[in-house]
Design a protein around this motif. Structure first.
Motif, PDB file in Angstrom:
ATOM      1  N   GLU A 112       0.851  -1.194   0.000  1.00 19.58           N
ATOM      2  CA  GLU A 112       0.000   0.000   0.000  1.00 19.58           C
ATOM      3  C   GLU A 112       0.881   1.237   0.000  1.00 19.58           C
ATOM      4  O   GLU A 112       1.940   1.264   0.642  1.00 19.58           O
ATOM      5  CB  GLU A 112      -0.901   0.010   1.238  1.00 19.58           C
ATOM      6  CG  GLU A 112      -1.808   1.226   1.330  1.00 19.58           C
ATOM      7  CD  GLU A 112      -2.570   1.290   2.649  1.00 19.58           C
ATOM      8  OE1 GLU A 112      -3.366   2.236   2.823  1.00 19.58           O
ATOM      9  OE2 GLU A 112      -2.364   0.398   3.514  1.00 19.58           O
ATOM     10  N   SER A 139      -5.072   7.813  -8.417  1.00 20.20           N
ATOM     11  CA  SER A 139      -5.641   6.874  -7.436  1.00 20.20           C
ATOM     12  C   SER A 139      -5.824   5.488  -8.040  1.00 20.20           C
ATOM     13  O   SER A 139      -6.133   5.341  -9.228  1.00 20.20           O
ATOM     14  CB  SER A 139      -6.987   7.398  -6.933  1.00 20.20           C
ATOM     15  OG  SER A 139      -6.806   8.519  -6.099  1.00 20.20           O
ATOM     16  N   ALA A 140      -5.628   4.475  -7.212  1.00 19.56           N
ATOM     17  CA  ALA A 140      -5.766   3.078  -7.646  1.00 19.56           C
ATOM     18  C   ALA A 140      -5.933   2.219  -6.400  1.00 19.56           C
ATOM     19  O   ALA A 140      -5.667   2.686  -5.283  1.00 19.56           O
ATOM     20  CB  ALA A 140      -4.529   2.643  -8.435  1.00 19.56           C
ATOM     21  N   PRO A 141      -6.372   0.974  -6.542  1.00 19.45           N
ATOM     22  CA  PRO A 141      -6.436   0.083  -5.374  1.00 19.45           C
ATOM     23  C   PRO A 141      -5.068  -0.004  -4.701  1.00 19.45           C
ATOM     24  O   PRO A 141      -4.055  -0.287  -5.354  1.00 19.45           O
ATOM     25  CB  PRO A 141      -6.851  -1.251  -5.974  1.00 19.45           C
ATOM     26  CG  PRO A 141      -7.618  -0.879  -7.213  1.00 19.45           C
ATOM     27  CD  PRO A 141      -6.911   0.318  -7.759  1.00 19.45           C
ATOM     28  N   GLY A 142      -5.014   0.279  -3.417  1.00 20.16           N
ATOM     29  CA  GLY A 142      -3.744   0.260  -2.702  1.00 20.16           C
ATOM     30  C   GLY A 142      -2.955   1.545  -2.818  1.00 20.16           C
ATOM     31  O   GLY A 142      -1.835   1.631  -2.295  1.00 20.16           O
ATOM     32  N   THR A 144      -3.640   5.624  -2.173  1.00 19.50           N
ATOM     33  CA  THR A 144      -4.570   6.658  -1.724  1.00 19.50           C
ATOM     34  C   THR A 144      -3.796   7.934  -1.401  1.00 19.50           C
ATOM     35  O   THR A 144      -2.568   7.921  -1.237  1.00 19.50           O
ATOM     36  CB  THR A 144      -5.348   6.208  -0.479  1.00 19.50           C
ATOM     37  OG1 THR A 144      -4.414   5.887   0.573  1.00 19.50           O
ATOM     38  CG2 THR A 144      -6.203   4.994  -0.779  1.00 19.50           C
TER      39      THR A 144
END
Length: 260
Positions: free
Chosen positions: A56, A75-78, A80
């Protein structure tokens, strides 16, 4: 350097190969939880995110405009982004395996040590703090007319005295890690700017923005230039476009592990 075009300047000048090489050298690894402090436009955070497969990255910046840009573009999964003042406690963000602070401390001369101490509180025992900054920033040019050299020195003195800028941040990084009890400290010295021959478009834009934003608003009155800042700007642009010009800036990278 805060202005409406700053996110674009940061995106243009940030490229993956040197950044990823520096992060790997410092010890970033898959699965880590990483804080990118002073993340700016978010492009750096995206590159770091590639290196922590399964981990992350949290991008942290005090500018609401930069964070809005980062969220919209990166922004993307993991991955922020949060708008926070890194002078203030950040404990609610949780703990991190790796904290990345690149081209940040140069803008906080008087409180750099306090910032480093604050960030160390977020590291897990044995976690890695990586500090990267320039030394002799914007001051190493050959072939410059004497009055132009005097003006650049004057601009930098004003930025240091009145805007908390530190053109010599890089040489101080090792002491920040040493004085806070970090272990396994390593240091690397390379160049960030190395400009000779024909001027490329990215360097042209980056340095013209430095002059337009930082020099113009520094408070220096350009006493050697009857035409004031516009005359200075014109002479700098002419010098910088000359392929005989030689410009470089040292880059110092330091990493260490938080006390266990």
């Amino acid at each position: 350097m805060d202005n409406p075009d700053e996110a674009r300047r940061l995106d243009l000048k940030t490229t993956a190969p040197p950044l990823e090489r520096q992060a790997r050298w410092a010890g970033i690894a898959p699965g880590m939880r990483v804080a990118d402090v002073g993340c700016g436009s978010g492009k750096t955070s995206r590159f770091l995110h590639r290196l922590v497969d399964g981990g992350e990255v949290v991008g942290i910046d005090a500018s609401a405009e930069r964070i809005a840009h980062a969220r919209a573009e990166h922004s993307a999964p993991g991955l922020t982004f949060t708008c926070r003042d890194f002078y203030a406690p950040l404990d609610d963000l949780g703990s991190f395996d790796f904290i990345w602070v690149r081209f940040v401390l140069e803008y906080h001369r008087a409180h750099s040590r306090d910032i480093v101490a604050n960030l160390l509180r977020l590291l897990k025992p044995g976690g890695i703090l990586c500090l990267i900054d320039l030394d002799h920033n914007c001051l190493s040019h050959f072939g410059m007319p004497p009055r132009l050299e005097r003006a650049l020195d004057g601009v930098m003195q004003h930025l240091t005295a009145e805007h908390d800028f530190d053109p010599y941040a890089g040489r101080k990084l090792y002491s920040y890690l040493y004085d806070t009890g970090c272990s396994d400290i390593q240091v690397d010295l390379t160049h960030h700017h190395l400009i000779y021959g024909a001027l490329g478009a990215v360097d042209d834009y980056n340095w013209s923005q430095k002059v337009e934003v930082a020099a113009r608003t520094s408070g220096y009155d350009f006493p050697d230039y009857p035409g004031g800042f516009p005359e200075f700007r014109e002479e700098f642009a002419s010098f910088f476009a000359d392929p005989r010009r030689f410009t470089y800036t040292p880059l110092i990278c330091c990493s260490g592990r938080a006390p266990r």
